[in-house]
Design a protein around this motif. Sequence first.
Motif, PDB file in Angstrom:
ATOM      1  N   ARG A 221      34.755 -11.894 -39.377  1.00 38.70           N
ATOM      2  CA  ARG A 221      33.668 -11.910 -38.394  1.00 38.70           C
ATOM      3  C   ARG A 221      32.442 -11.287 -39.043  1.00 38.70           C
ATOM      4  O   ARG A 221      32.346 -10.067 -39.189  1.00 38.70           O
ATOM      5  N   VAL A 222      31.515 -12.153 -39.447  1.00 34.27           N
ATOM      6  CA  VAL A 222      30.409 -11.738 -40.320  1.00 34.27           C
ATOM      7  C   VAL A 222      29.118 -11.589 -39.523  1.00 34.27           C
ATOM      8  O   VAL A 222      28.602 -12.548 -38.952  1.00 34.27           O
ATOM      9  N   HIS A 223      28.592 -10.365 -39.512  1.00 35.35           N
ATOM     10  CA  HIS A 223      27.261 -10.075 -38.981  1.00 35.35           C
ATOM     11  C   HIS A 223      26.241 -10.795 -39.849  1.00 35.35           C
ATOM     12  O   HIS A 223      26.116 -10.527 -41.043  1.00 35.35           O
ATOM     13  N   ALA A 224      25.517 -11.751 -39.244  1.00 33.17           N
ATOM     14  CA  ALA A 224      24.490 -12.490 -39.994  1.00 33.17           C
ATOM     15  C   ALA A 224      23.464 -13.014 -39.000  1.00 33.17           C
ATOM     16  O   ALA A 224      23.800 -13.783 -38.100  1.00 33.17           O
ATOM     17  N   HIS A 225      22.226 -12.612 -39.164  1.00 26.23           N
ATOM     18  CA  HIS A 225      21.140 -13.066 -38.298  1.00 26.23           C
ATOM     19  C   HIS A 225      20.413 -14.268 -38.898  1.00 26.23           C
ATOM     20  O   HIS A 225      20.263 -15.295 -38.251  1.00 26.23           O
ATOM     21  N   ARG A 226      19.940 -14.122 -40.138  1.00 29.41           N
ATOM     22  CA  ARG A 226      19.107 -15.148 -40.753  1.00 29.41           C
ATOM     23  C   ARG A 226      19.938 -16.334 -41.219  1.00 29.41           C
ATOM     24  O   ARG A 226      21.110 -16.200 -41.569  1.00 29.41           O
ATOM     25  N   ALA A 227      19.296 -17.500 -41.259  1.00 31.93           N
ATOM     26  CA  ALA A 227      19.993 -18.719 -41.659  1.00 31.93           C
ATOM     27  C   ALA A 227      20.556 -18.607 -43.071  1.00 31.93           C
ATOM     28  O   ALA A 227      21.656 -19.099 -43.350  1.00 31.93           O
ATOM     29  N   ASP A 228      19.811 -17.963 -43.986  1.00 28.76           N
ATOM     30  CA  ASP A 228      20.320 -17.849 -45.361  1.00 28.76           C
ATOM     31  C   ASP A 228      21.566 -16.980 -45.417  1.00 28.76           C
ATOM     32  O   ASP A 228      22.507 -17.262 -46.173  1.00 28.76           O
ATOM     33  N   ASP A 229      21.621 -15.925 -44.607  1.00 31.04           N
ATOM     34  CA  ASP A 229      22.815 -15.079 -44.578  1.00 31.04           C
ATOM     35  C   ASP A 229      23.990 -15.813 -43.936  1.00 31.04           C
ATOM     36  O   ASP A 229      25.146 -15.642 -44.352  1.00 31.04           O
ATOM     37  N   ILE A 230      23.701 -16.620 -42.920  1.00 32.02           N
ATOM     38  CA  ILE A 230      24.763 -17.428 -42.306  1.00 32.02           C
ATOM     39  C   ILE A 230      25.347 -18.394 -43.335  1.00 32.02           C
ATOM     40  O   ILE A 230      26.571 -18.569 -43.425  1.00 32.02           O
ATOM     41  N   MET A 231      24.486 -18.986 -44.136  1.00 37.39           N
ATOM     42  CA  MET A 231      24.978 -19.913 -45.154  1.00 37.39           C
ATOM     43  C   MET A 231      25.777 -19.195 -46.240  1.00 37.39           C
ATOM     44  O   MET A 231      26.732 -19.762 -46.783  1.00 37.39           O
ATOM     45  N   THR A 232      25.410 -17.961 -46.565  1.00 39.00           N
ATOM     46  CA  THR A 232      26.218 -17.191 -47.513  1.00 39.00           C
ATOM     47  C   THR A 232      27.608 -16.942 -46.946  1.00 39.00           C
ATOM     48  O   THR A 232      28.615 -17.062 -47.656  1.00 39.00           O
ATOM     49  N   ALA A 233      27.672 -16.600 -45.662  1.00 36.37           N
ATOM     50  CA  ALA A 233      28.968 -16.411 -45.012  1.00 36.37           C
ATOM     51  C   ALA A 233      29.794 -17.695 -45.066  1.00 36.37           C
ATOM     52  O   ALA A 233      30.998 -17.664 -45.365  1.00 36.37           O
TER      53      ALA A 233
END
Length: 387
Positions: A221-233
């Motif tokens: 369960r990955v805390h990610a706000h920005r689209a680039d961080d979501i894509m890293t997840a």
Amino acid sequence: MLALTGGTVITMTGQIYEPGMVLVEEGKIVAAGPLDRIPAGVEVDDVTGYLVMPGFIDAHCHVGVAEEIYREEGDDTNEYTDPVTPHLRAIDAVNPADLGFEDARSGGVTTVATGPGSANILGGEMAALKTAGQVVDRMVVRAPVGLKAALGENPKRTYAREKKMPATRMASAALLREALAKARDYQRKLEAAAAGRGEHPGRDLKMEALLPVLRREIPLRVHAHRADDIMTALRIAREFDLLLVVEHCTEGYLVARELAAYGAMAVVGPVITNRAKVELKGISLETPRILAEAGVTFAIMTDHPVVPIQYLALSAALTLRGGLSEERALRAITLDAARILGLESRLGSLEPGKDADIVVLSGHPFDPRTRVVKTYIEGRLVYLPRP
């Protein structure tokens, strides 16, 4: 046996009974349907004029871990001394006497997923708890329900100050990959030892905590706000073939199709907030609608104490302004929230065999004038407004 009779019963499985009846026995729902013949000898709770629904589920908060009132004394949200702490367990930090649990019951919230914050790349195990009880072990519905990870600003800000990794997004991703790769090696050594092909590697609590993630028994369960961080997840989830839940998912509307293609789920929010940091620049009430249109299963959170947990239903209500349907918004705090926690067979709807977690409301939960009249957990009355 208890019978709640006369109210408008919303089952969350497509049926609405007006007037309806819910039968409860030994903490479970026996039946939910139209008001017909009331069985003899049952205790009757006449809720005529009220709305009856499954108890609400907050799929991401910190109730009991970040206690109401207290600062350092009751704040066990983040372990700032090590960026990789997957072996921490939310149940070891929860104080059942936290006033947040009382607030939850007053808002009709009967189950929460609570856990560590987002200072660490791997913060520890999250747990699903009922919101009534004096001993946390007896409040547990499922633990763990996921392993908390974090990308973006928070880990960078926390450890760059200490001149430690991660000070960049690259380092955050690298630390997460490194931990998963080590856990995979640990898993192979355990399997080899069990087959008599090598020595046991010795117990490693950090690696043990990652094994259920690698086995797809629980999600990362990955805390990610920005689209680039979501894509890293997403990139890391693909690399290690993981179940993935994106926490917050603020810019999920930019990558909704990517999330859907992988089968990732999301817990969106907090909705009632401002742009408190740079990665919240793209916050939008349209995120839930766009996720829904792409086919992503999602829930709505409060992130309590960021938004007080009793305002979960109001948080879901605001998603209607972004174009989300009323039915889907209700699912985001009931059945879909249960699905994200792996508890859809037990929670989230009024169906026979499920836990008798029930909220009785004076009106529709999305109407700000609505009051919670009663809250039941496993058939036991746990909230009644003071006169």
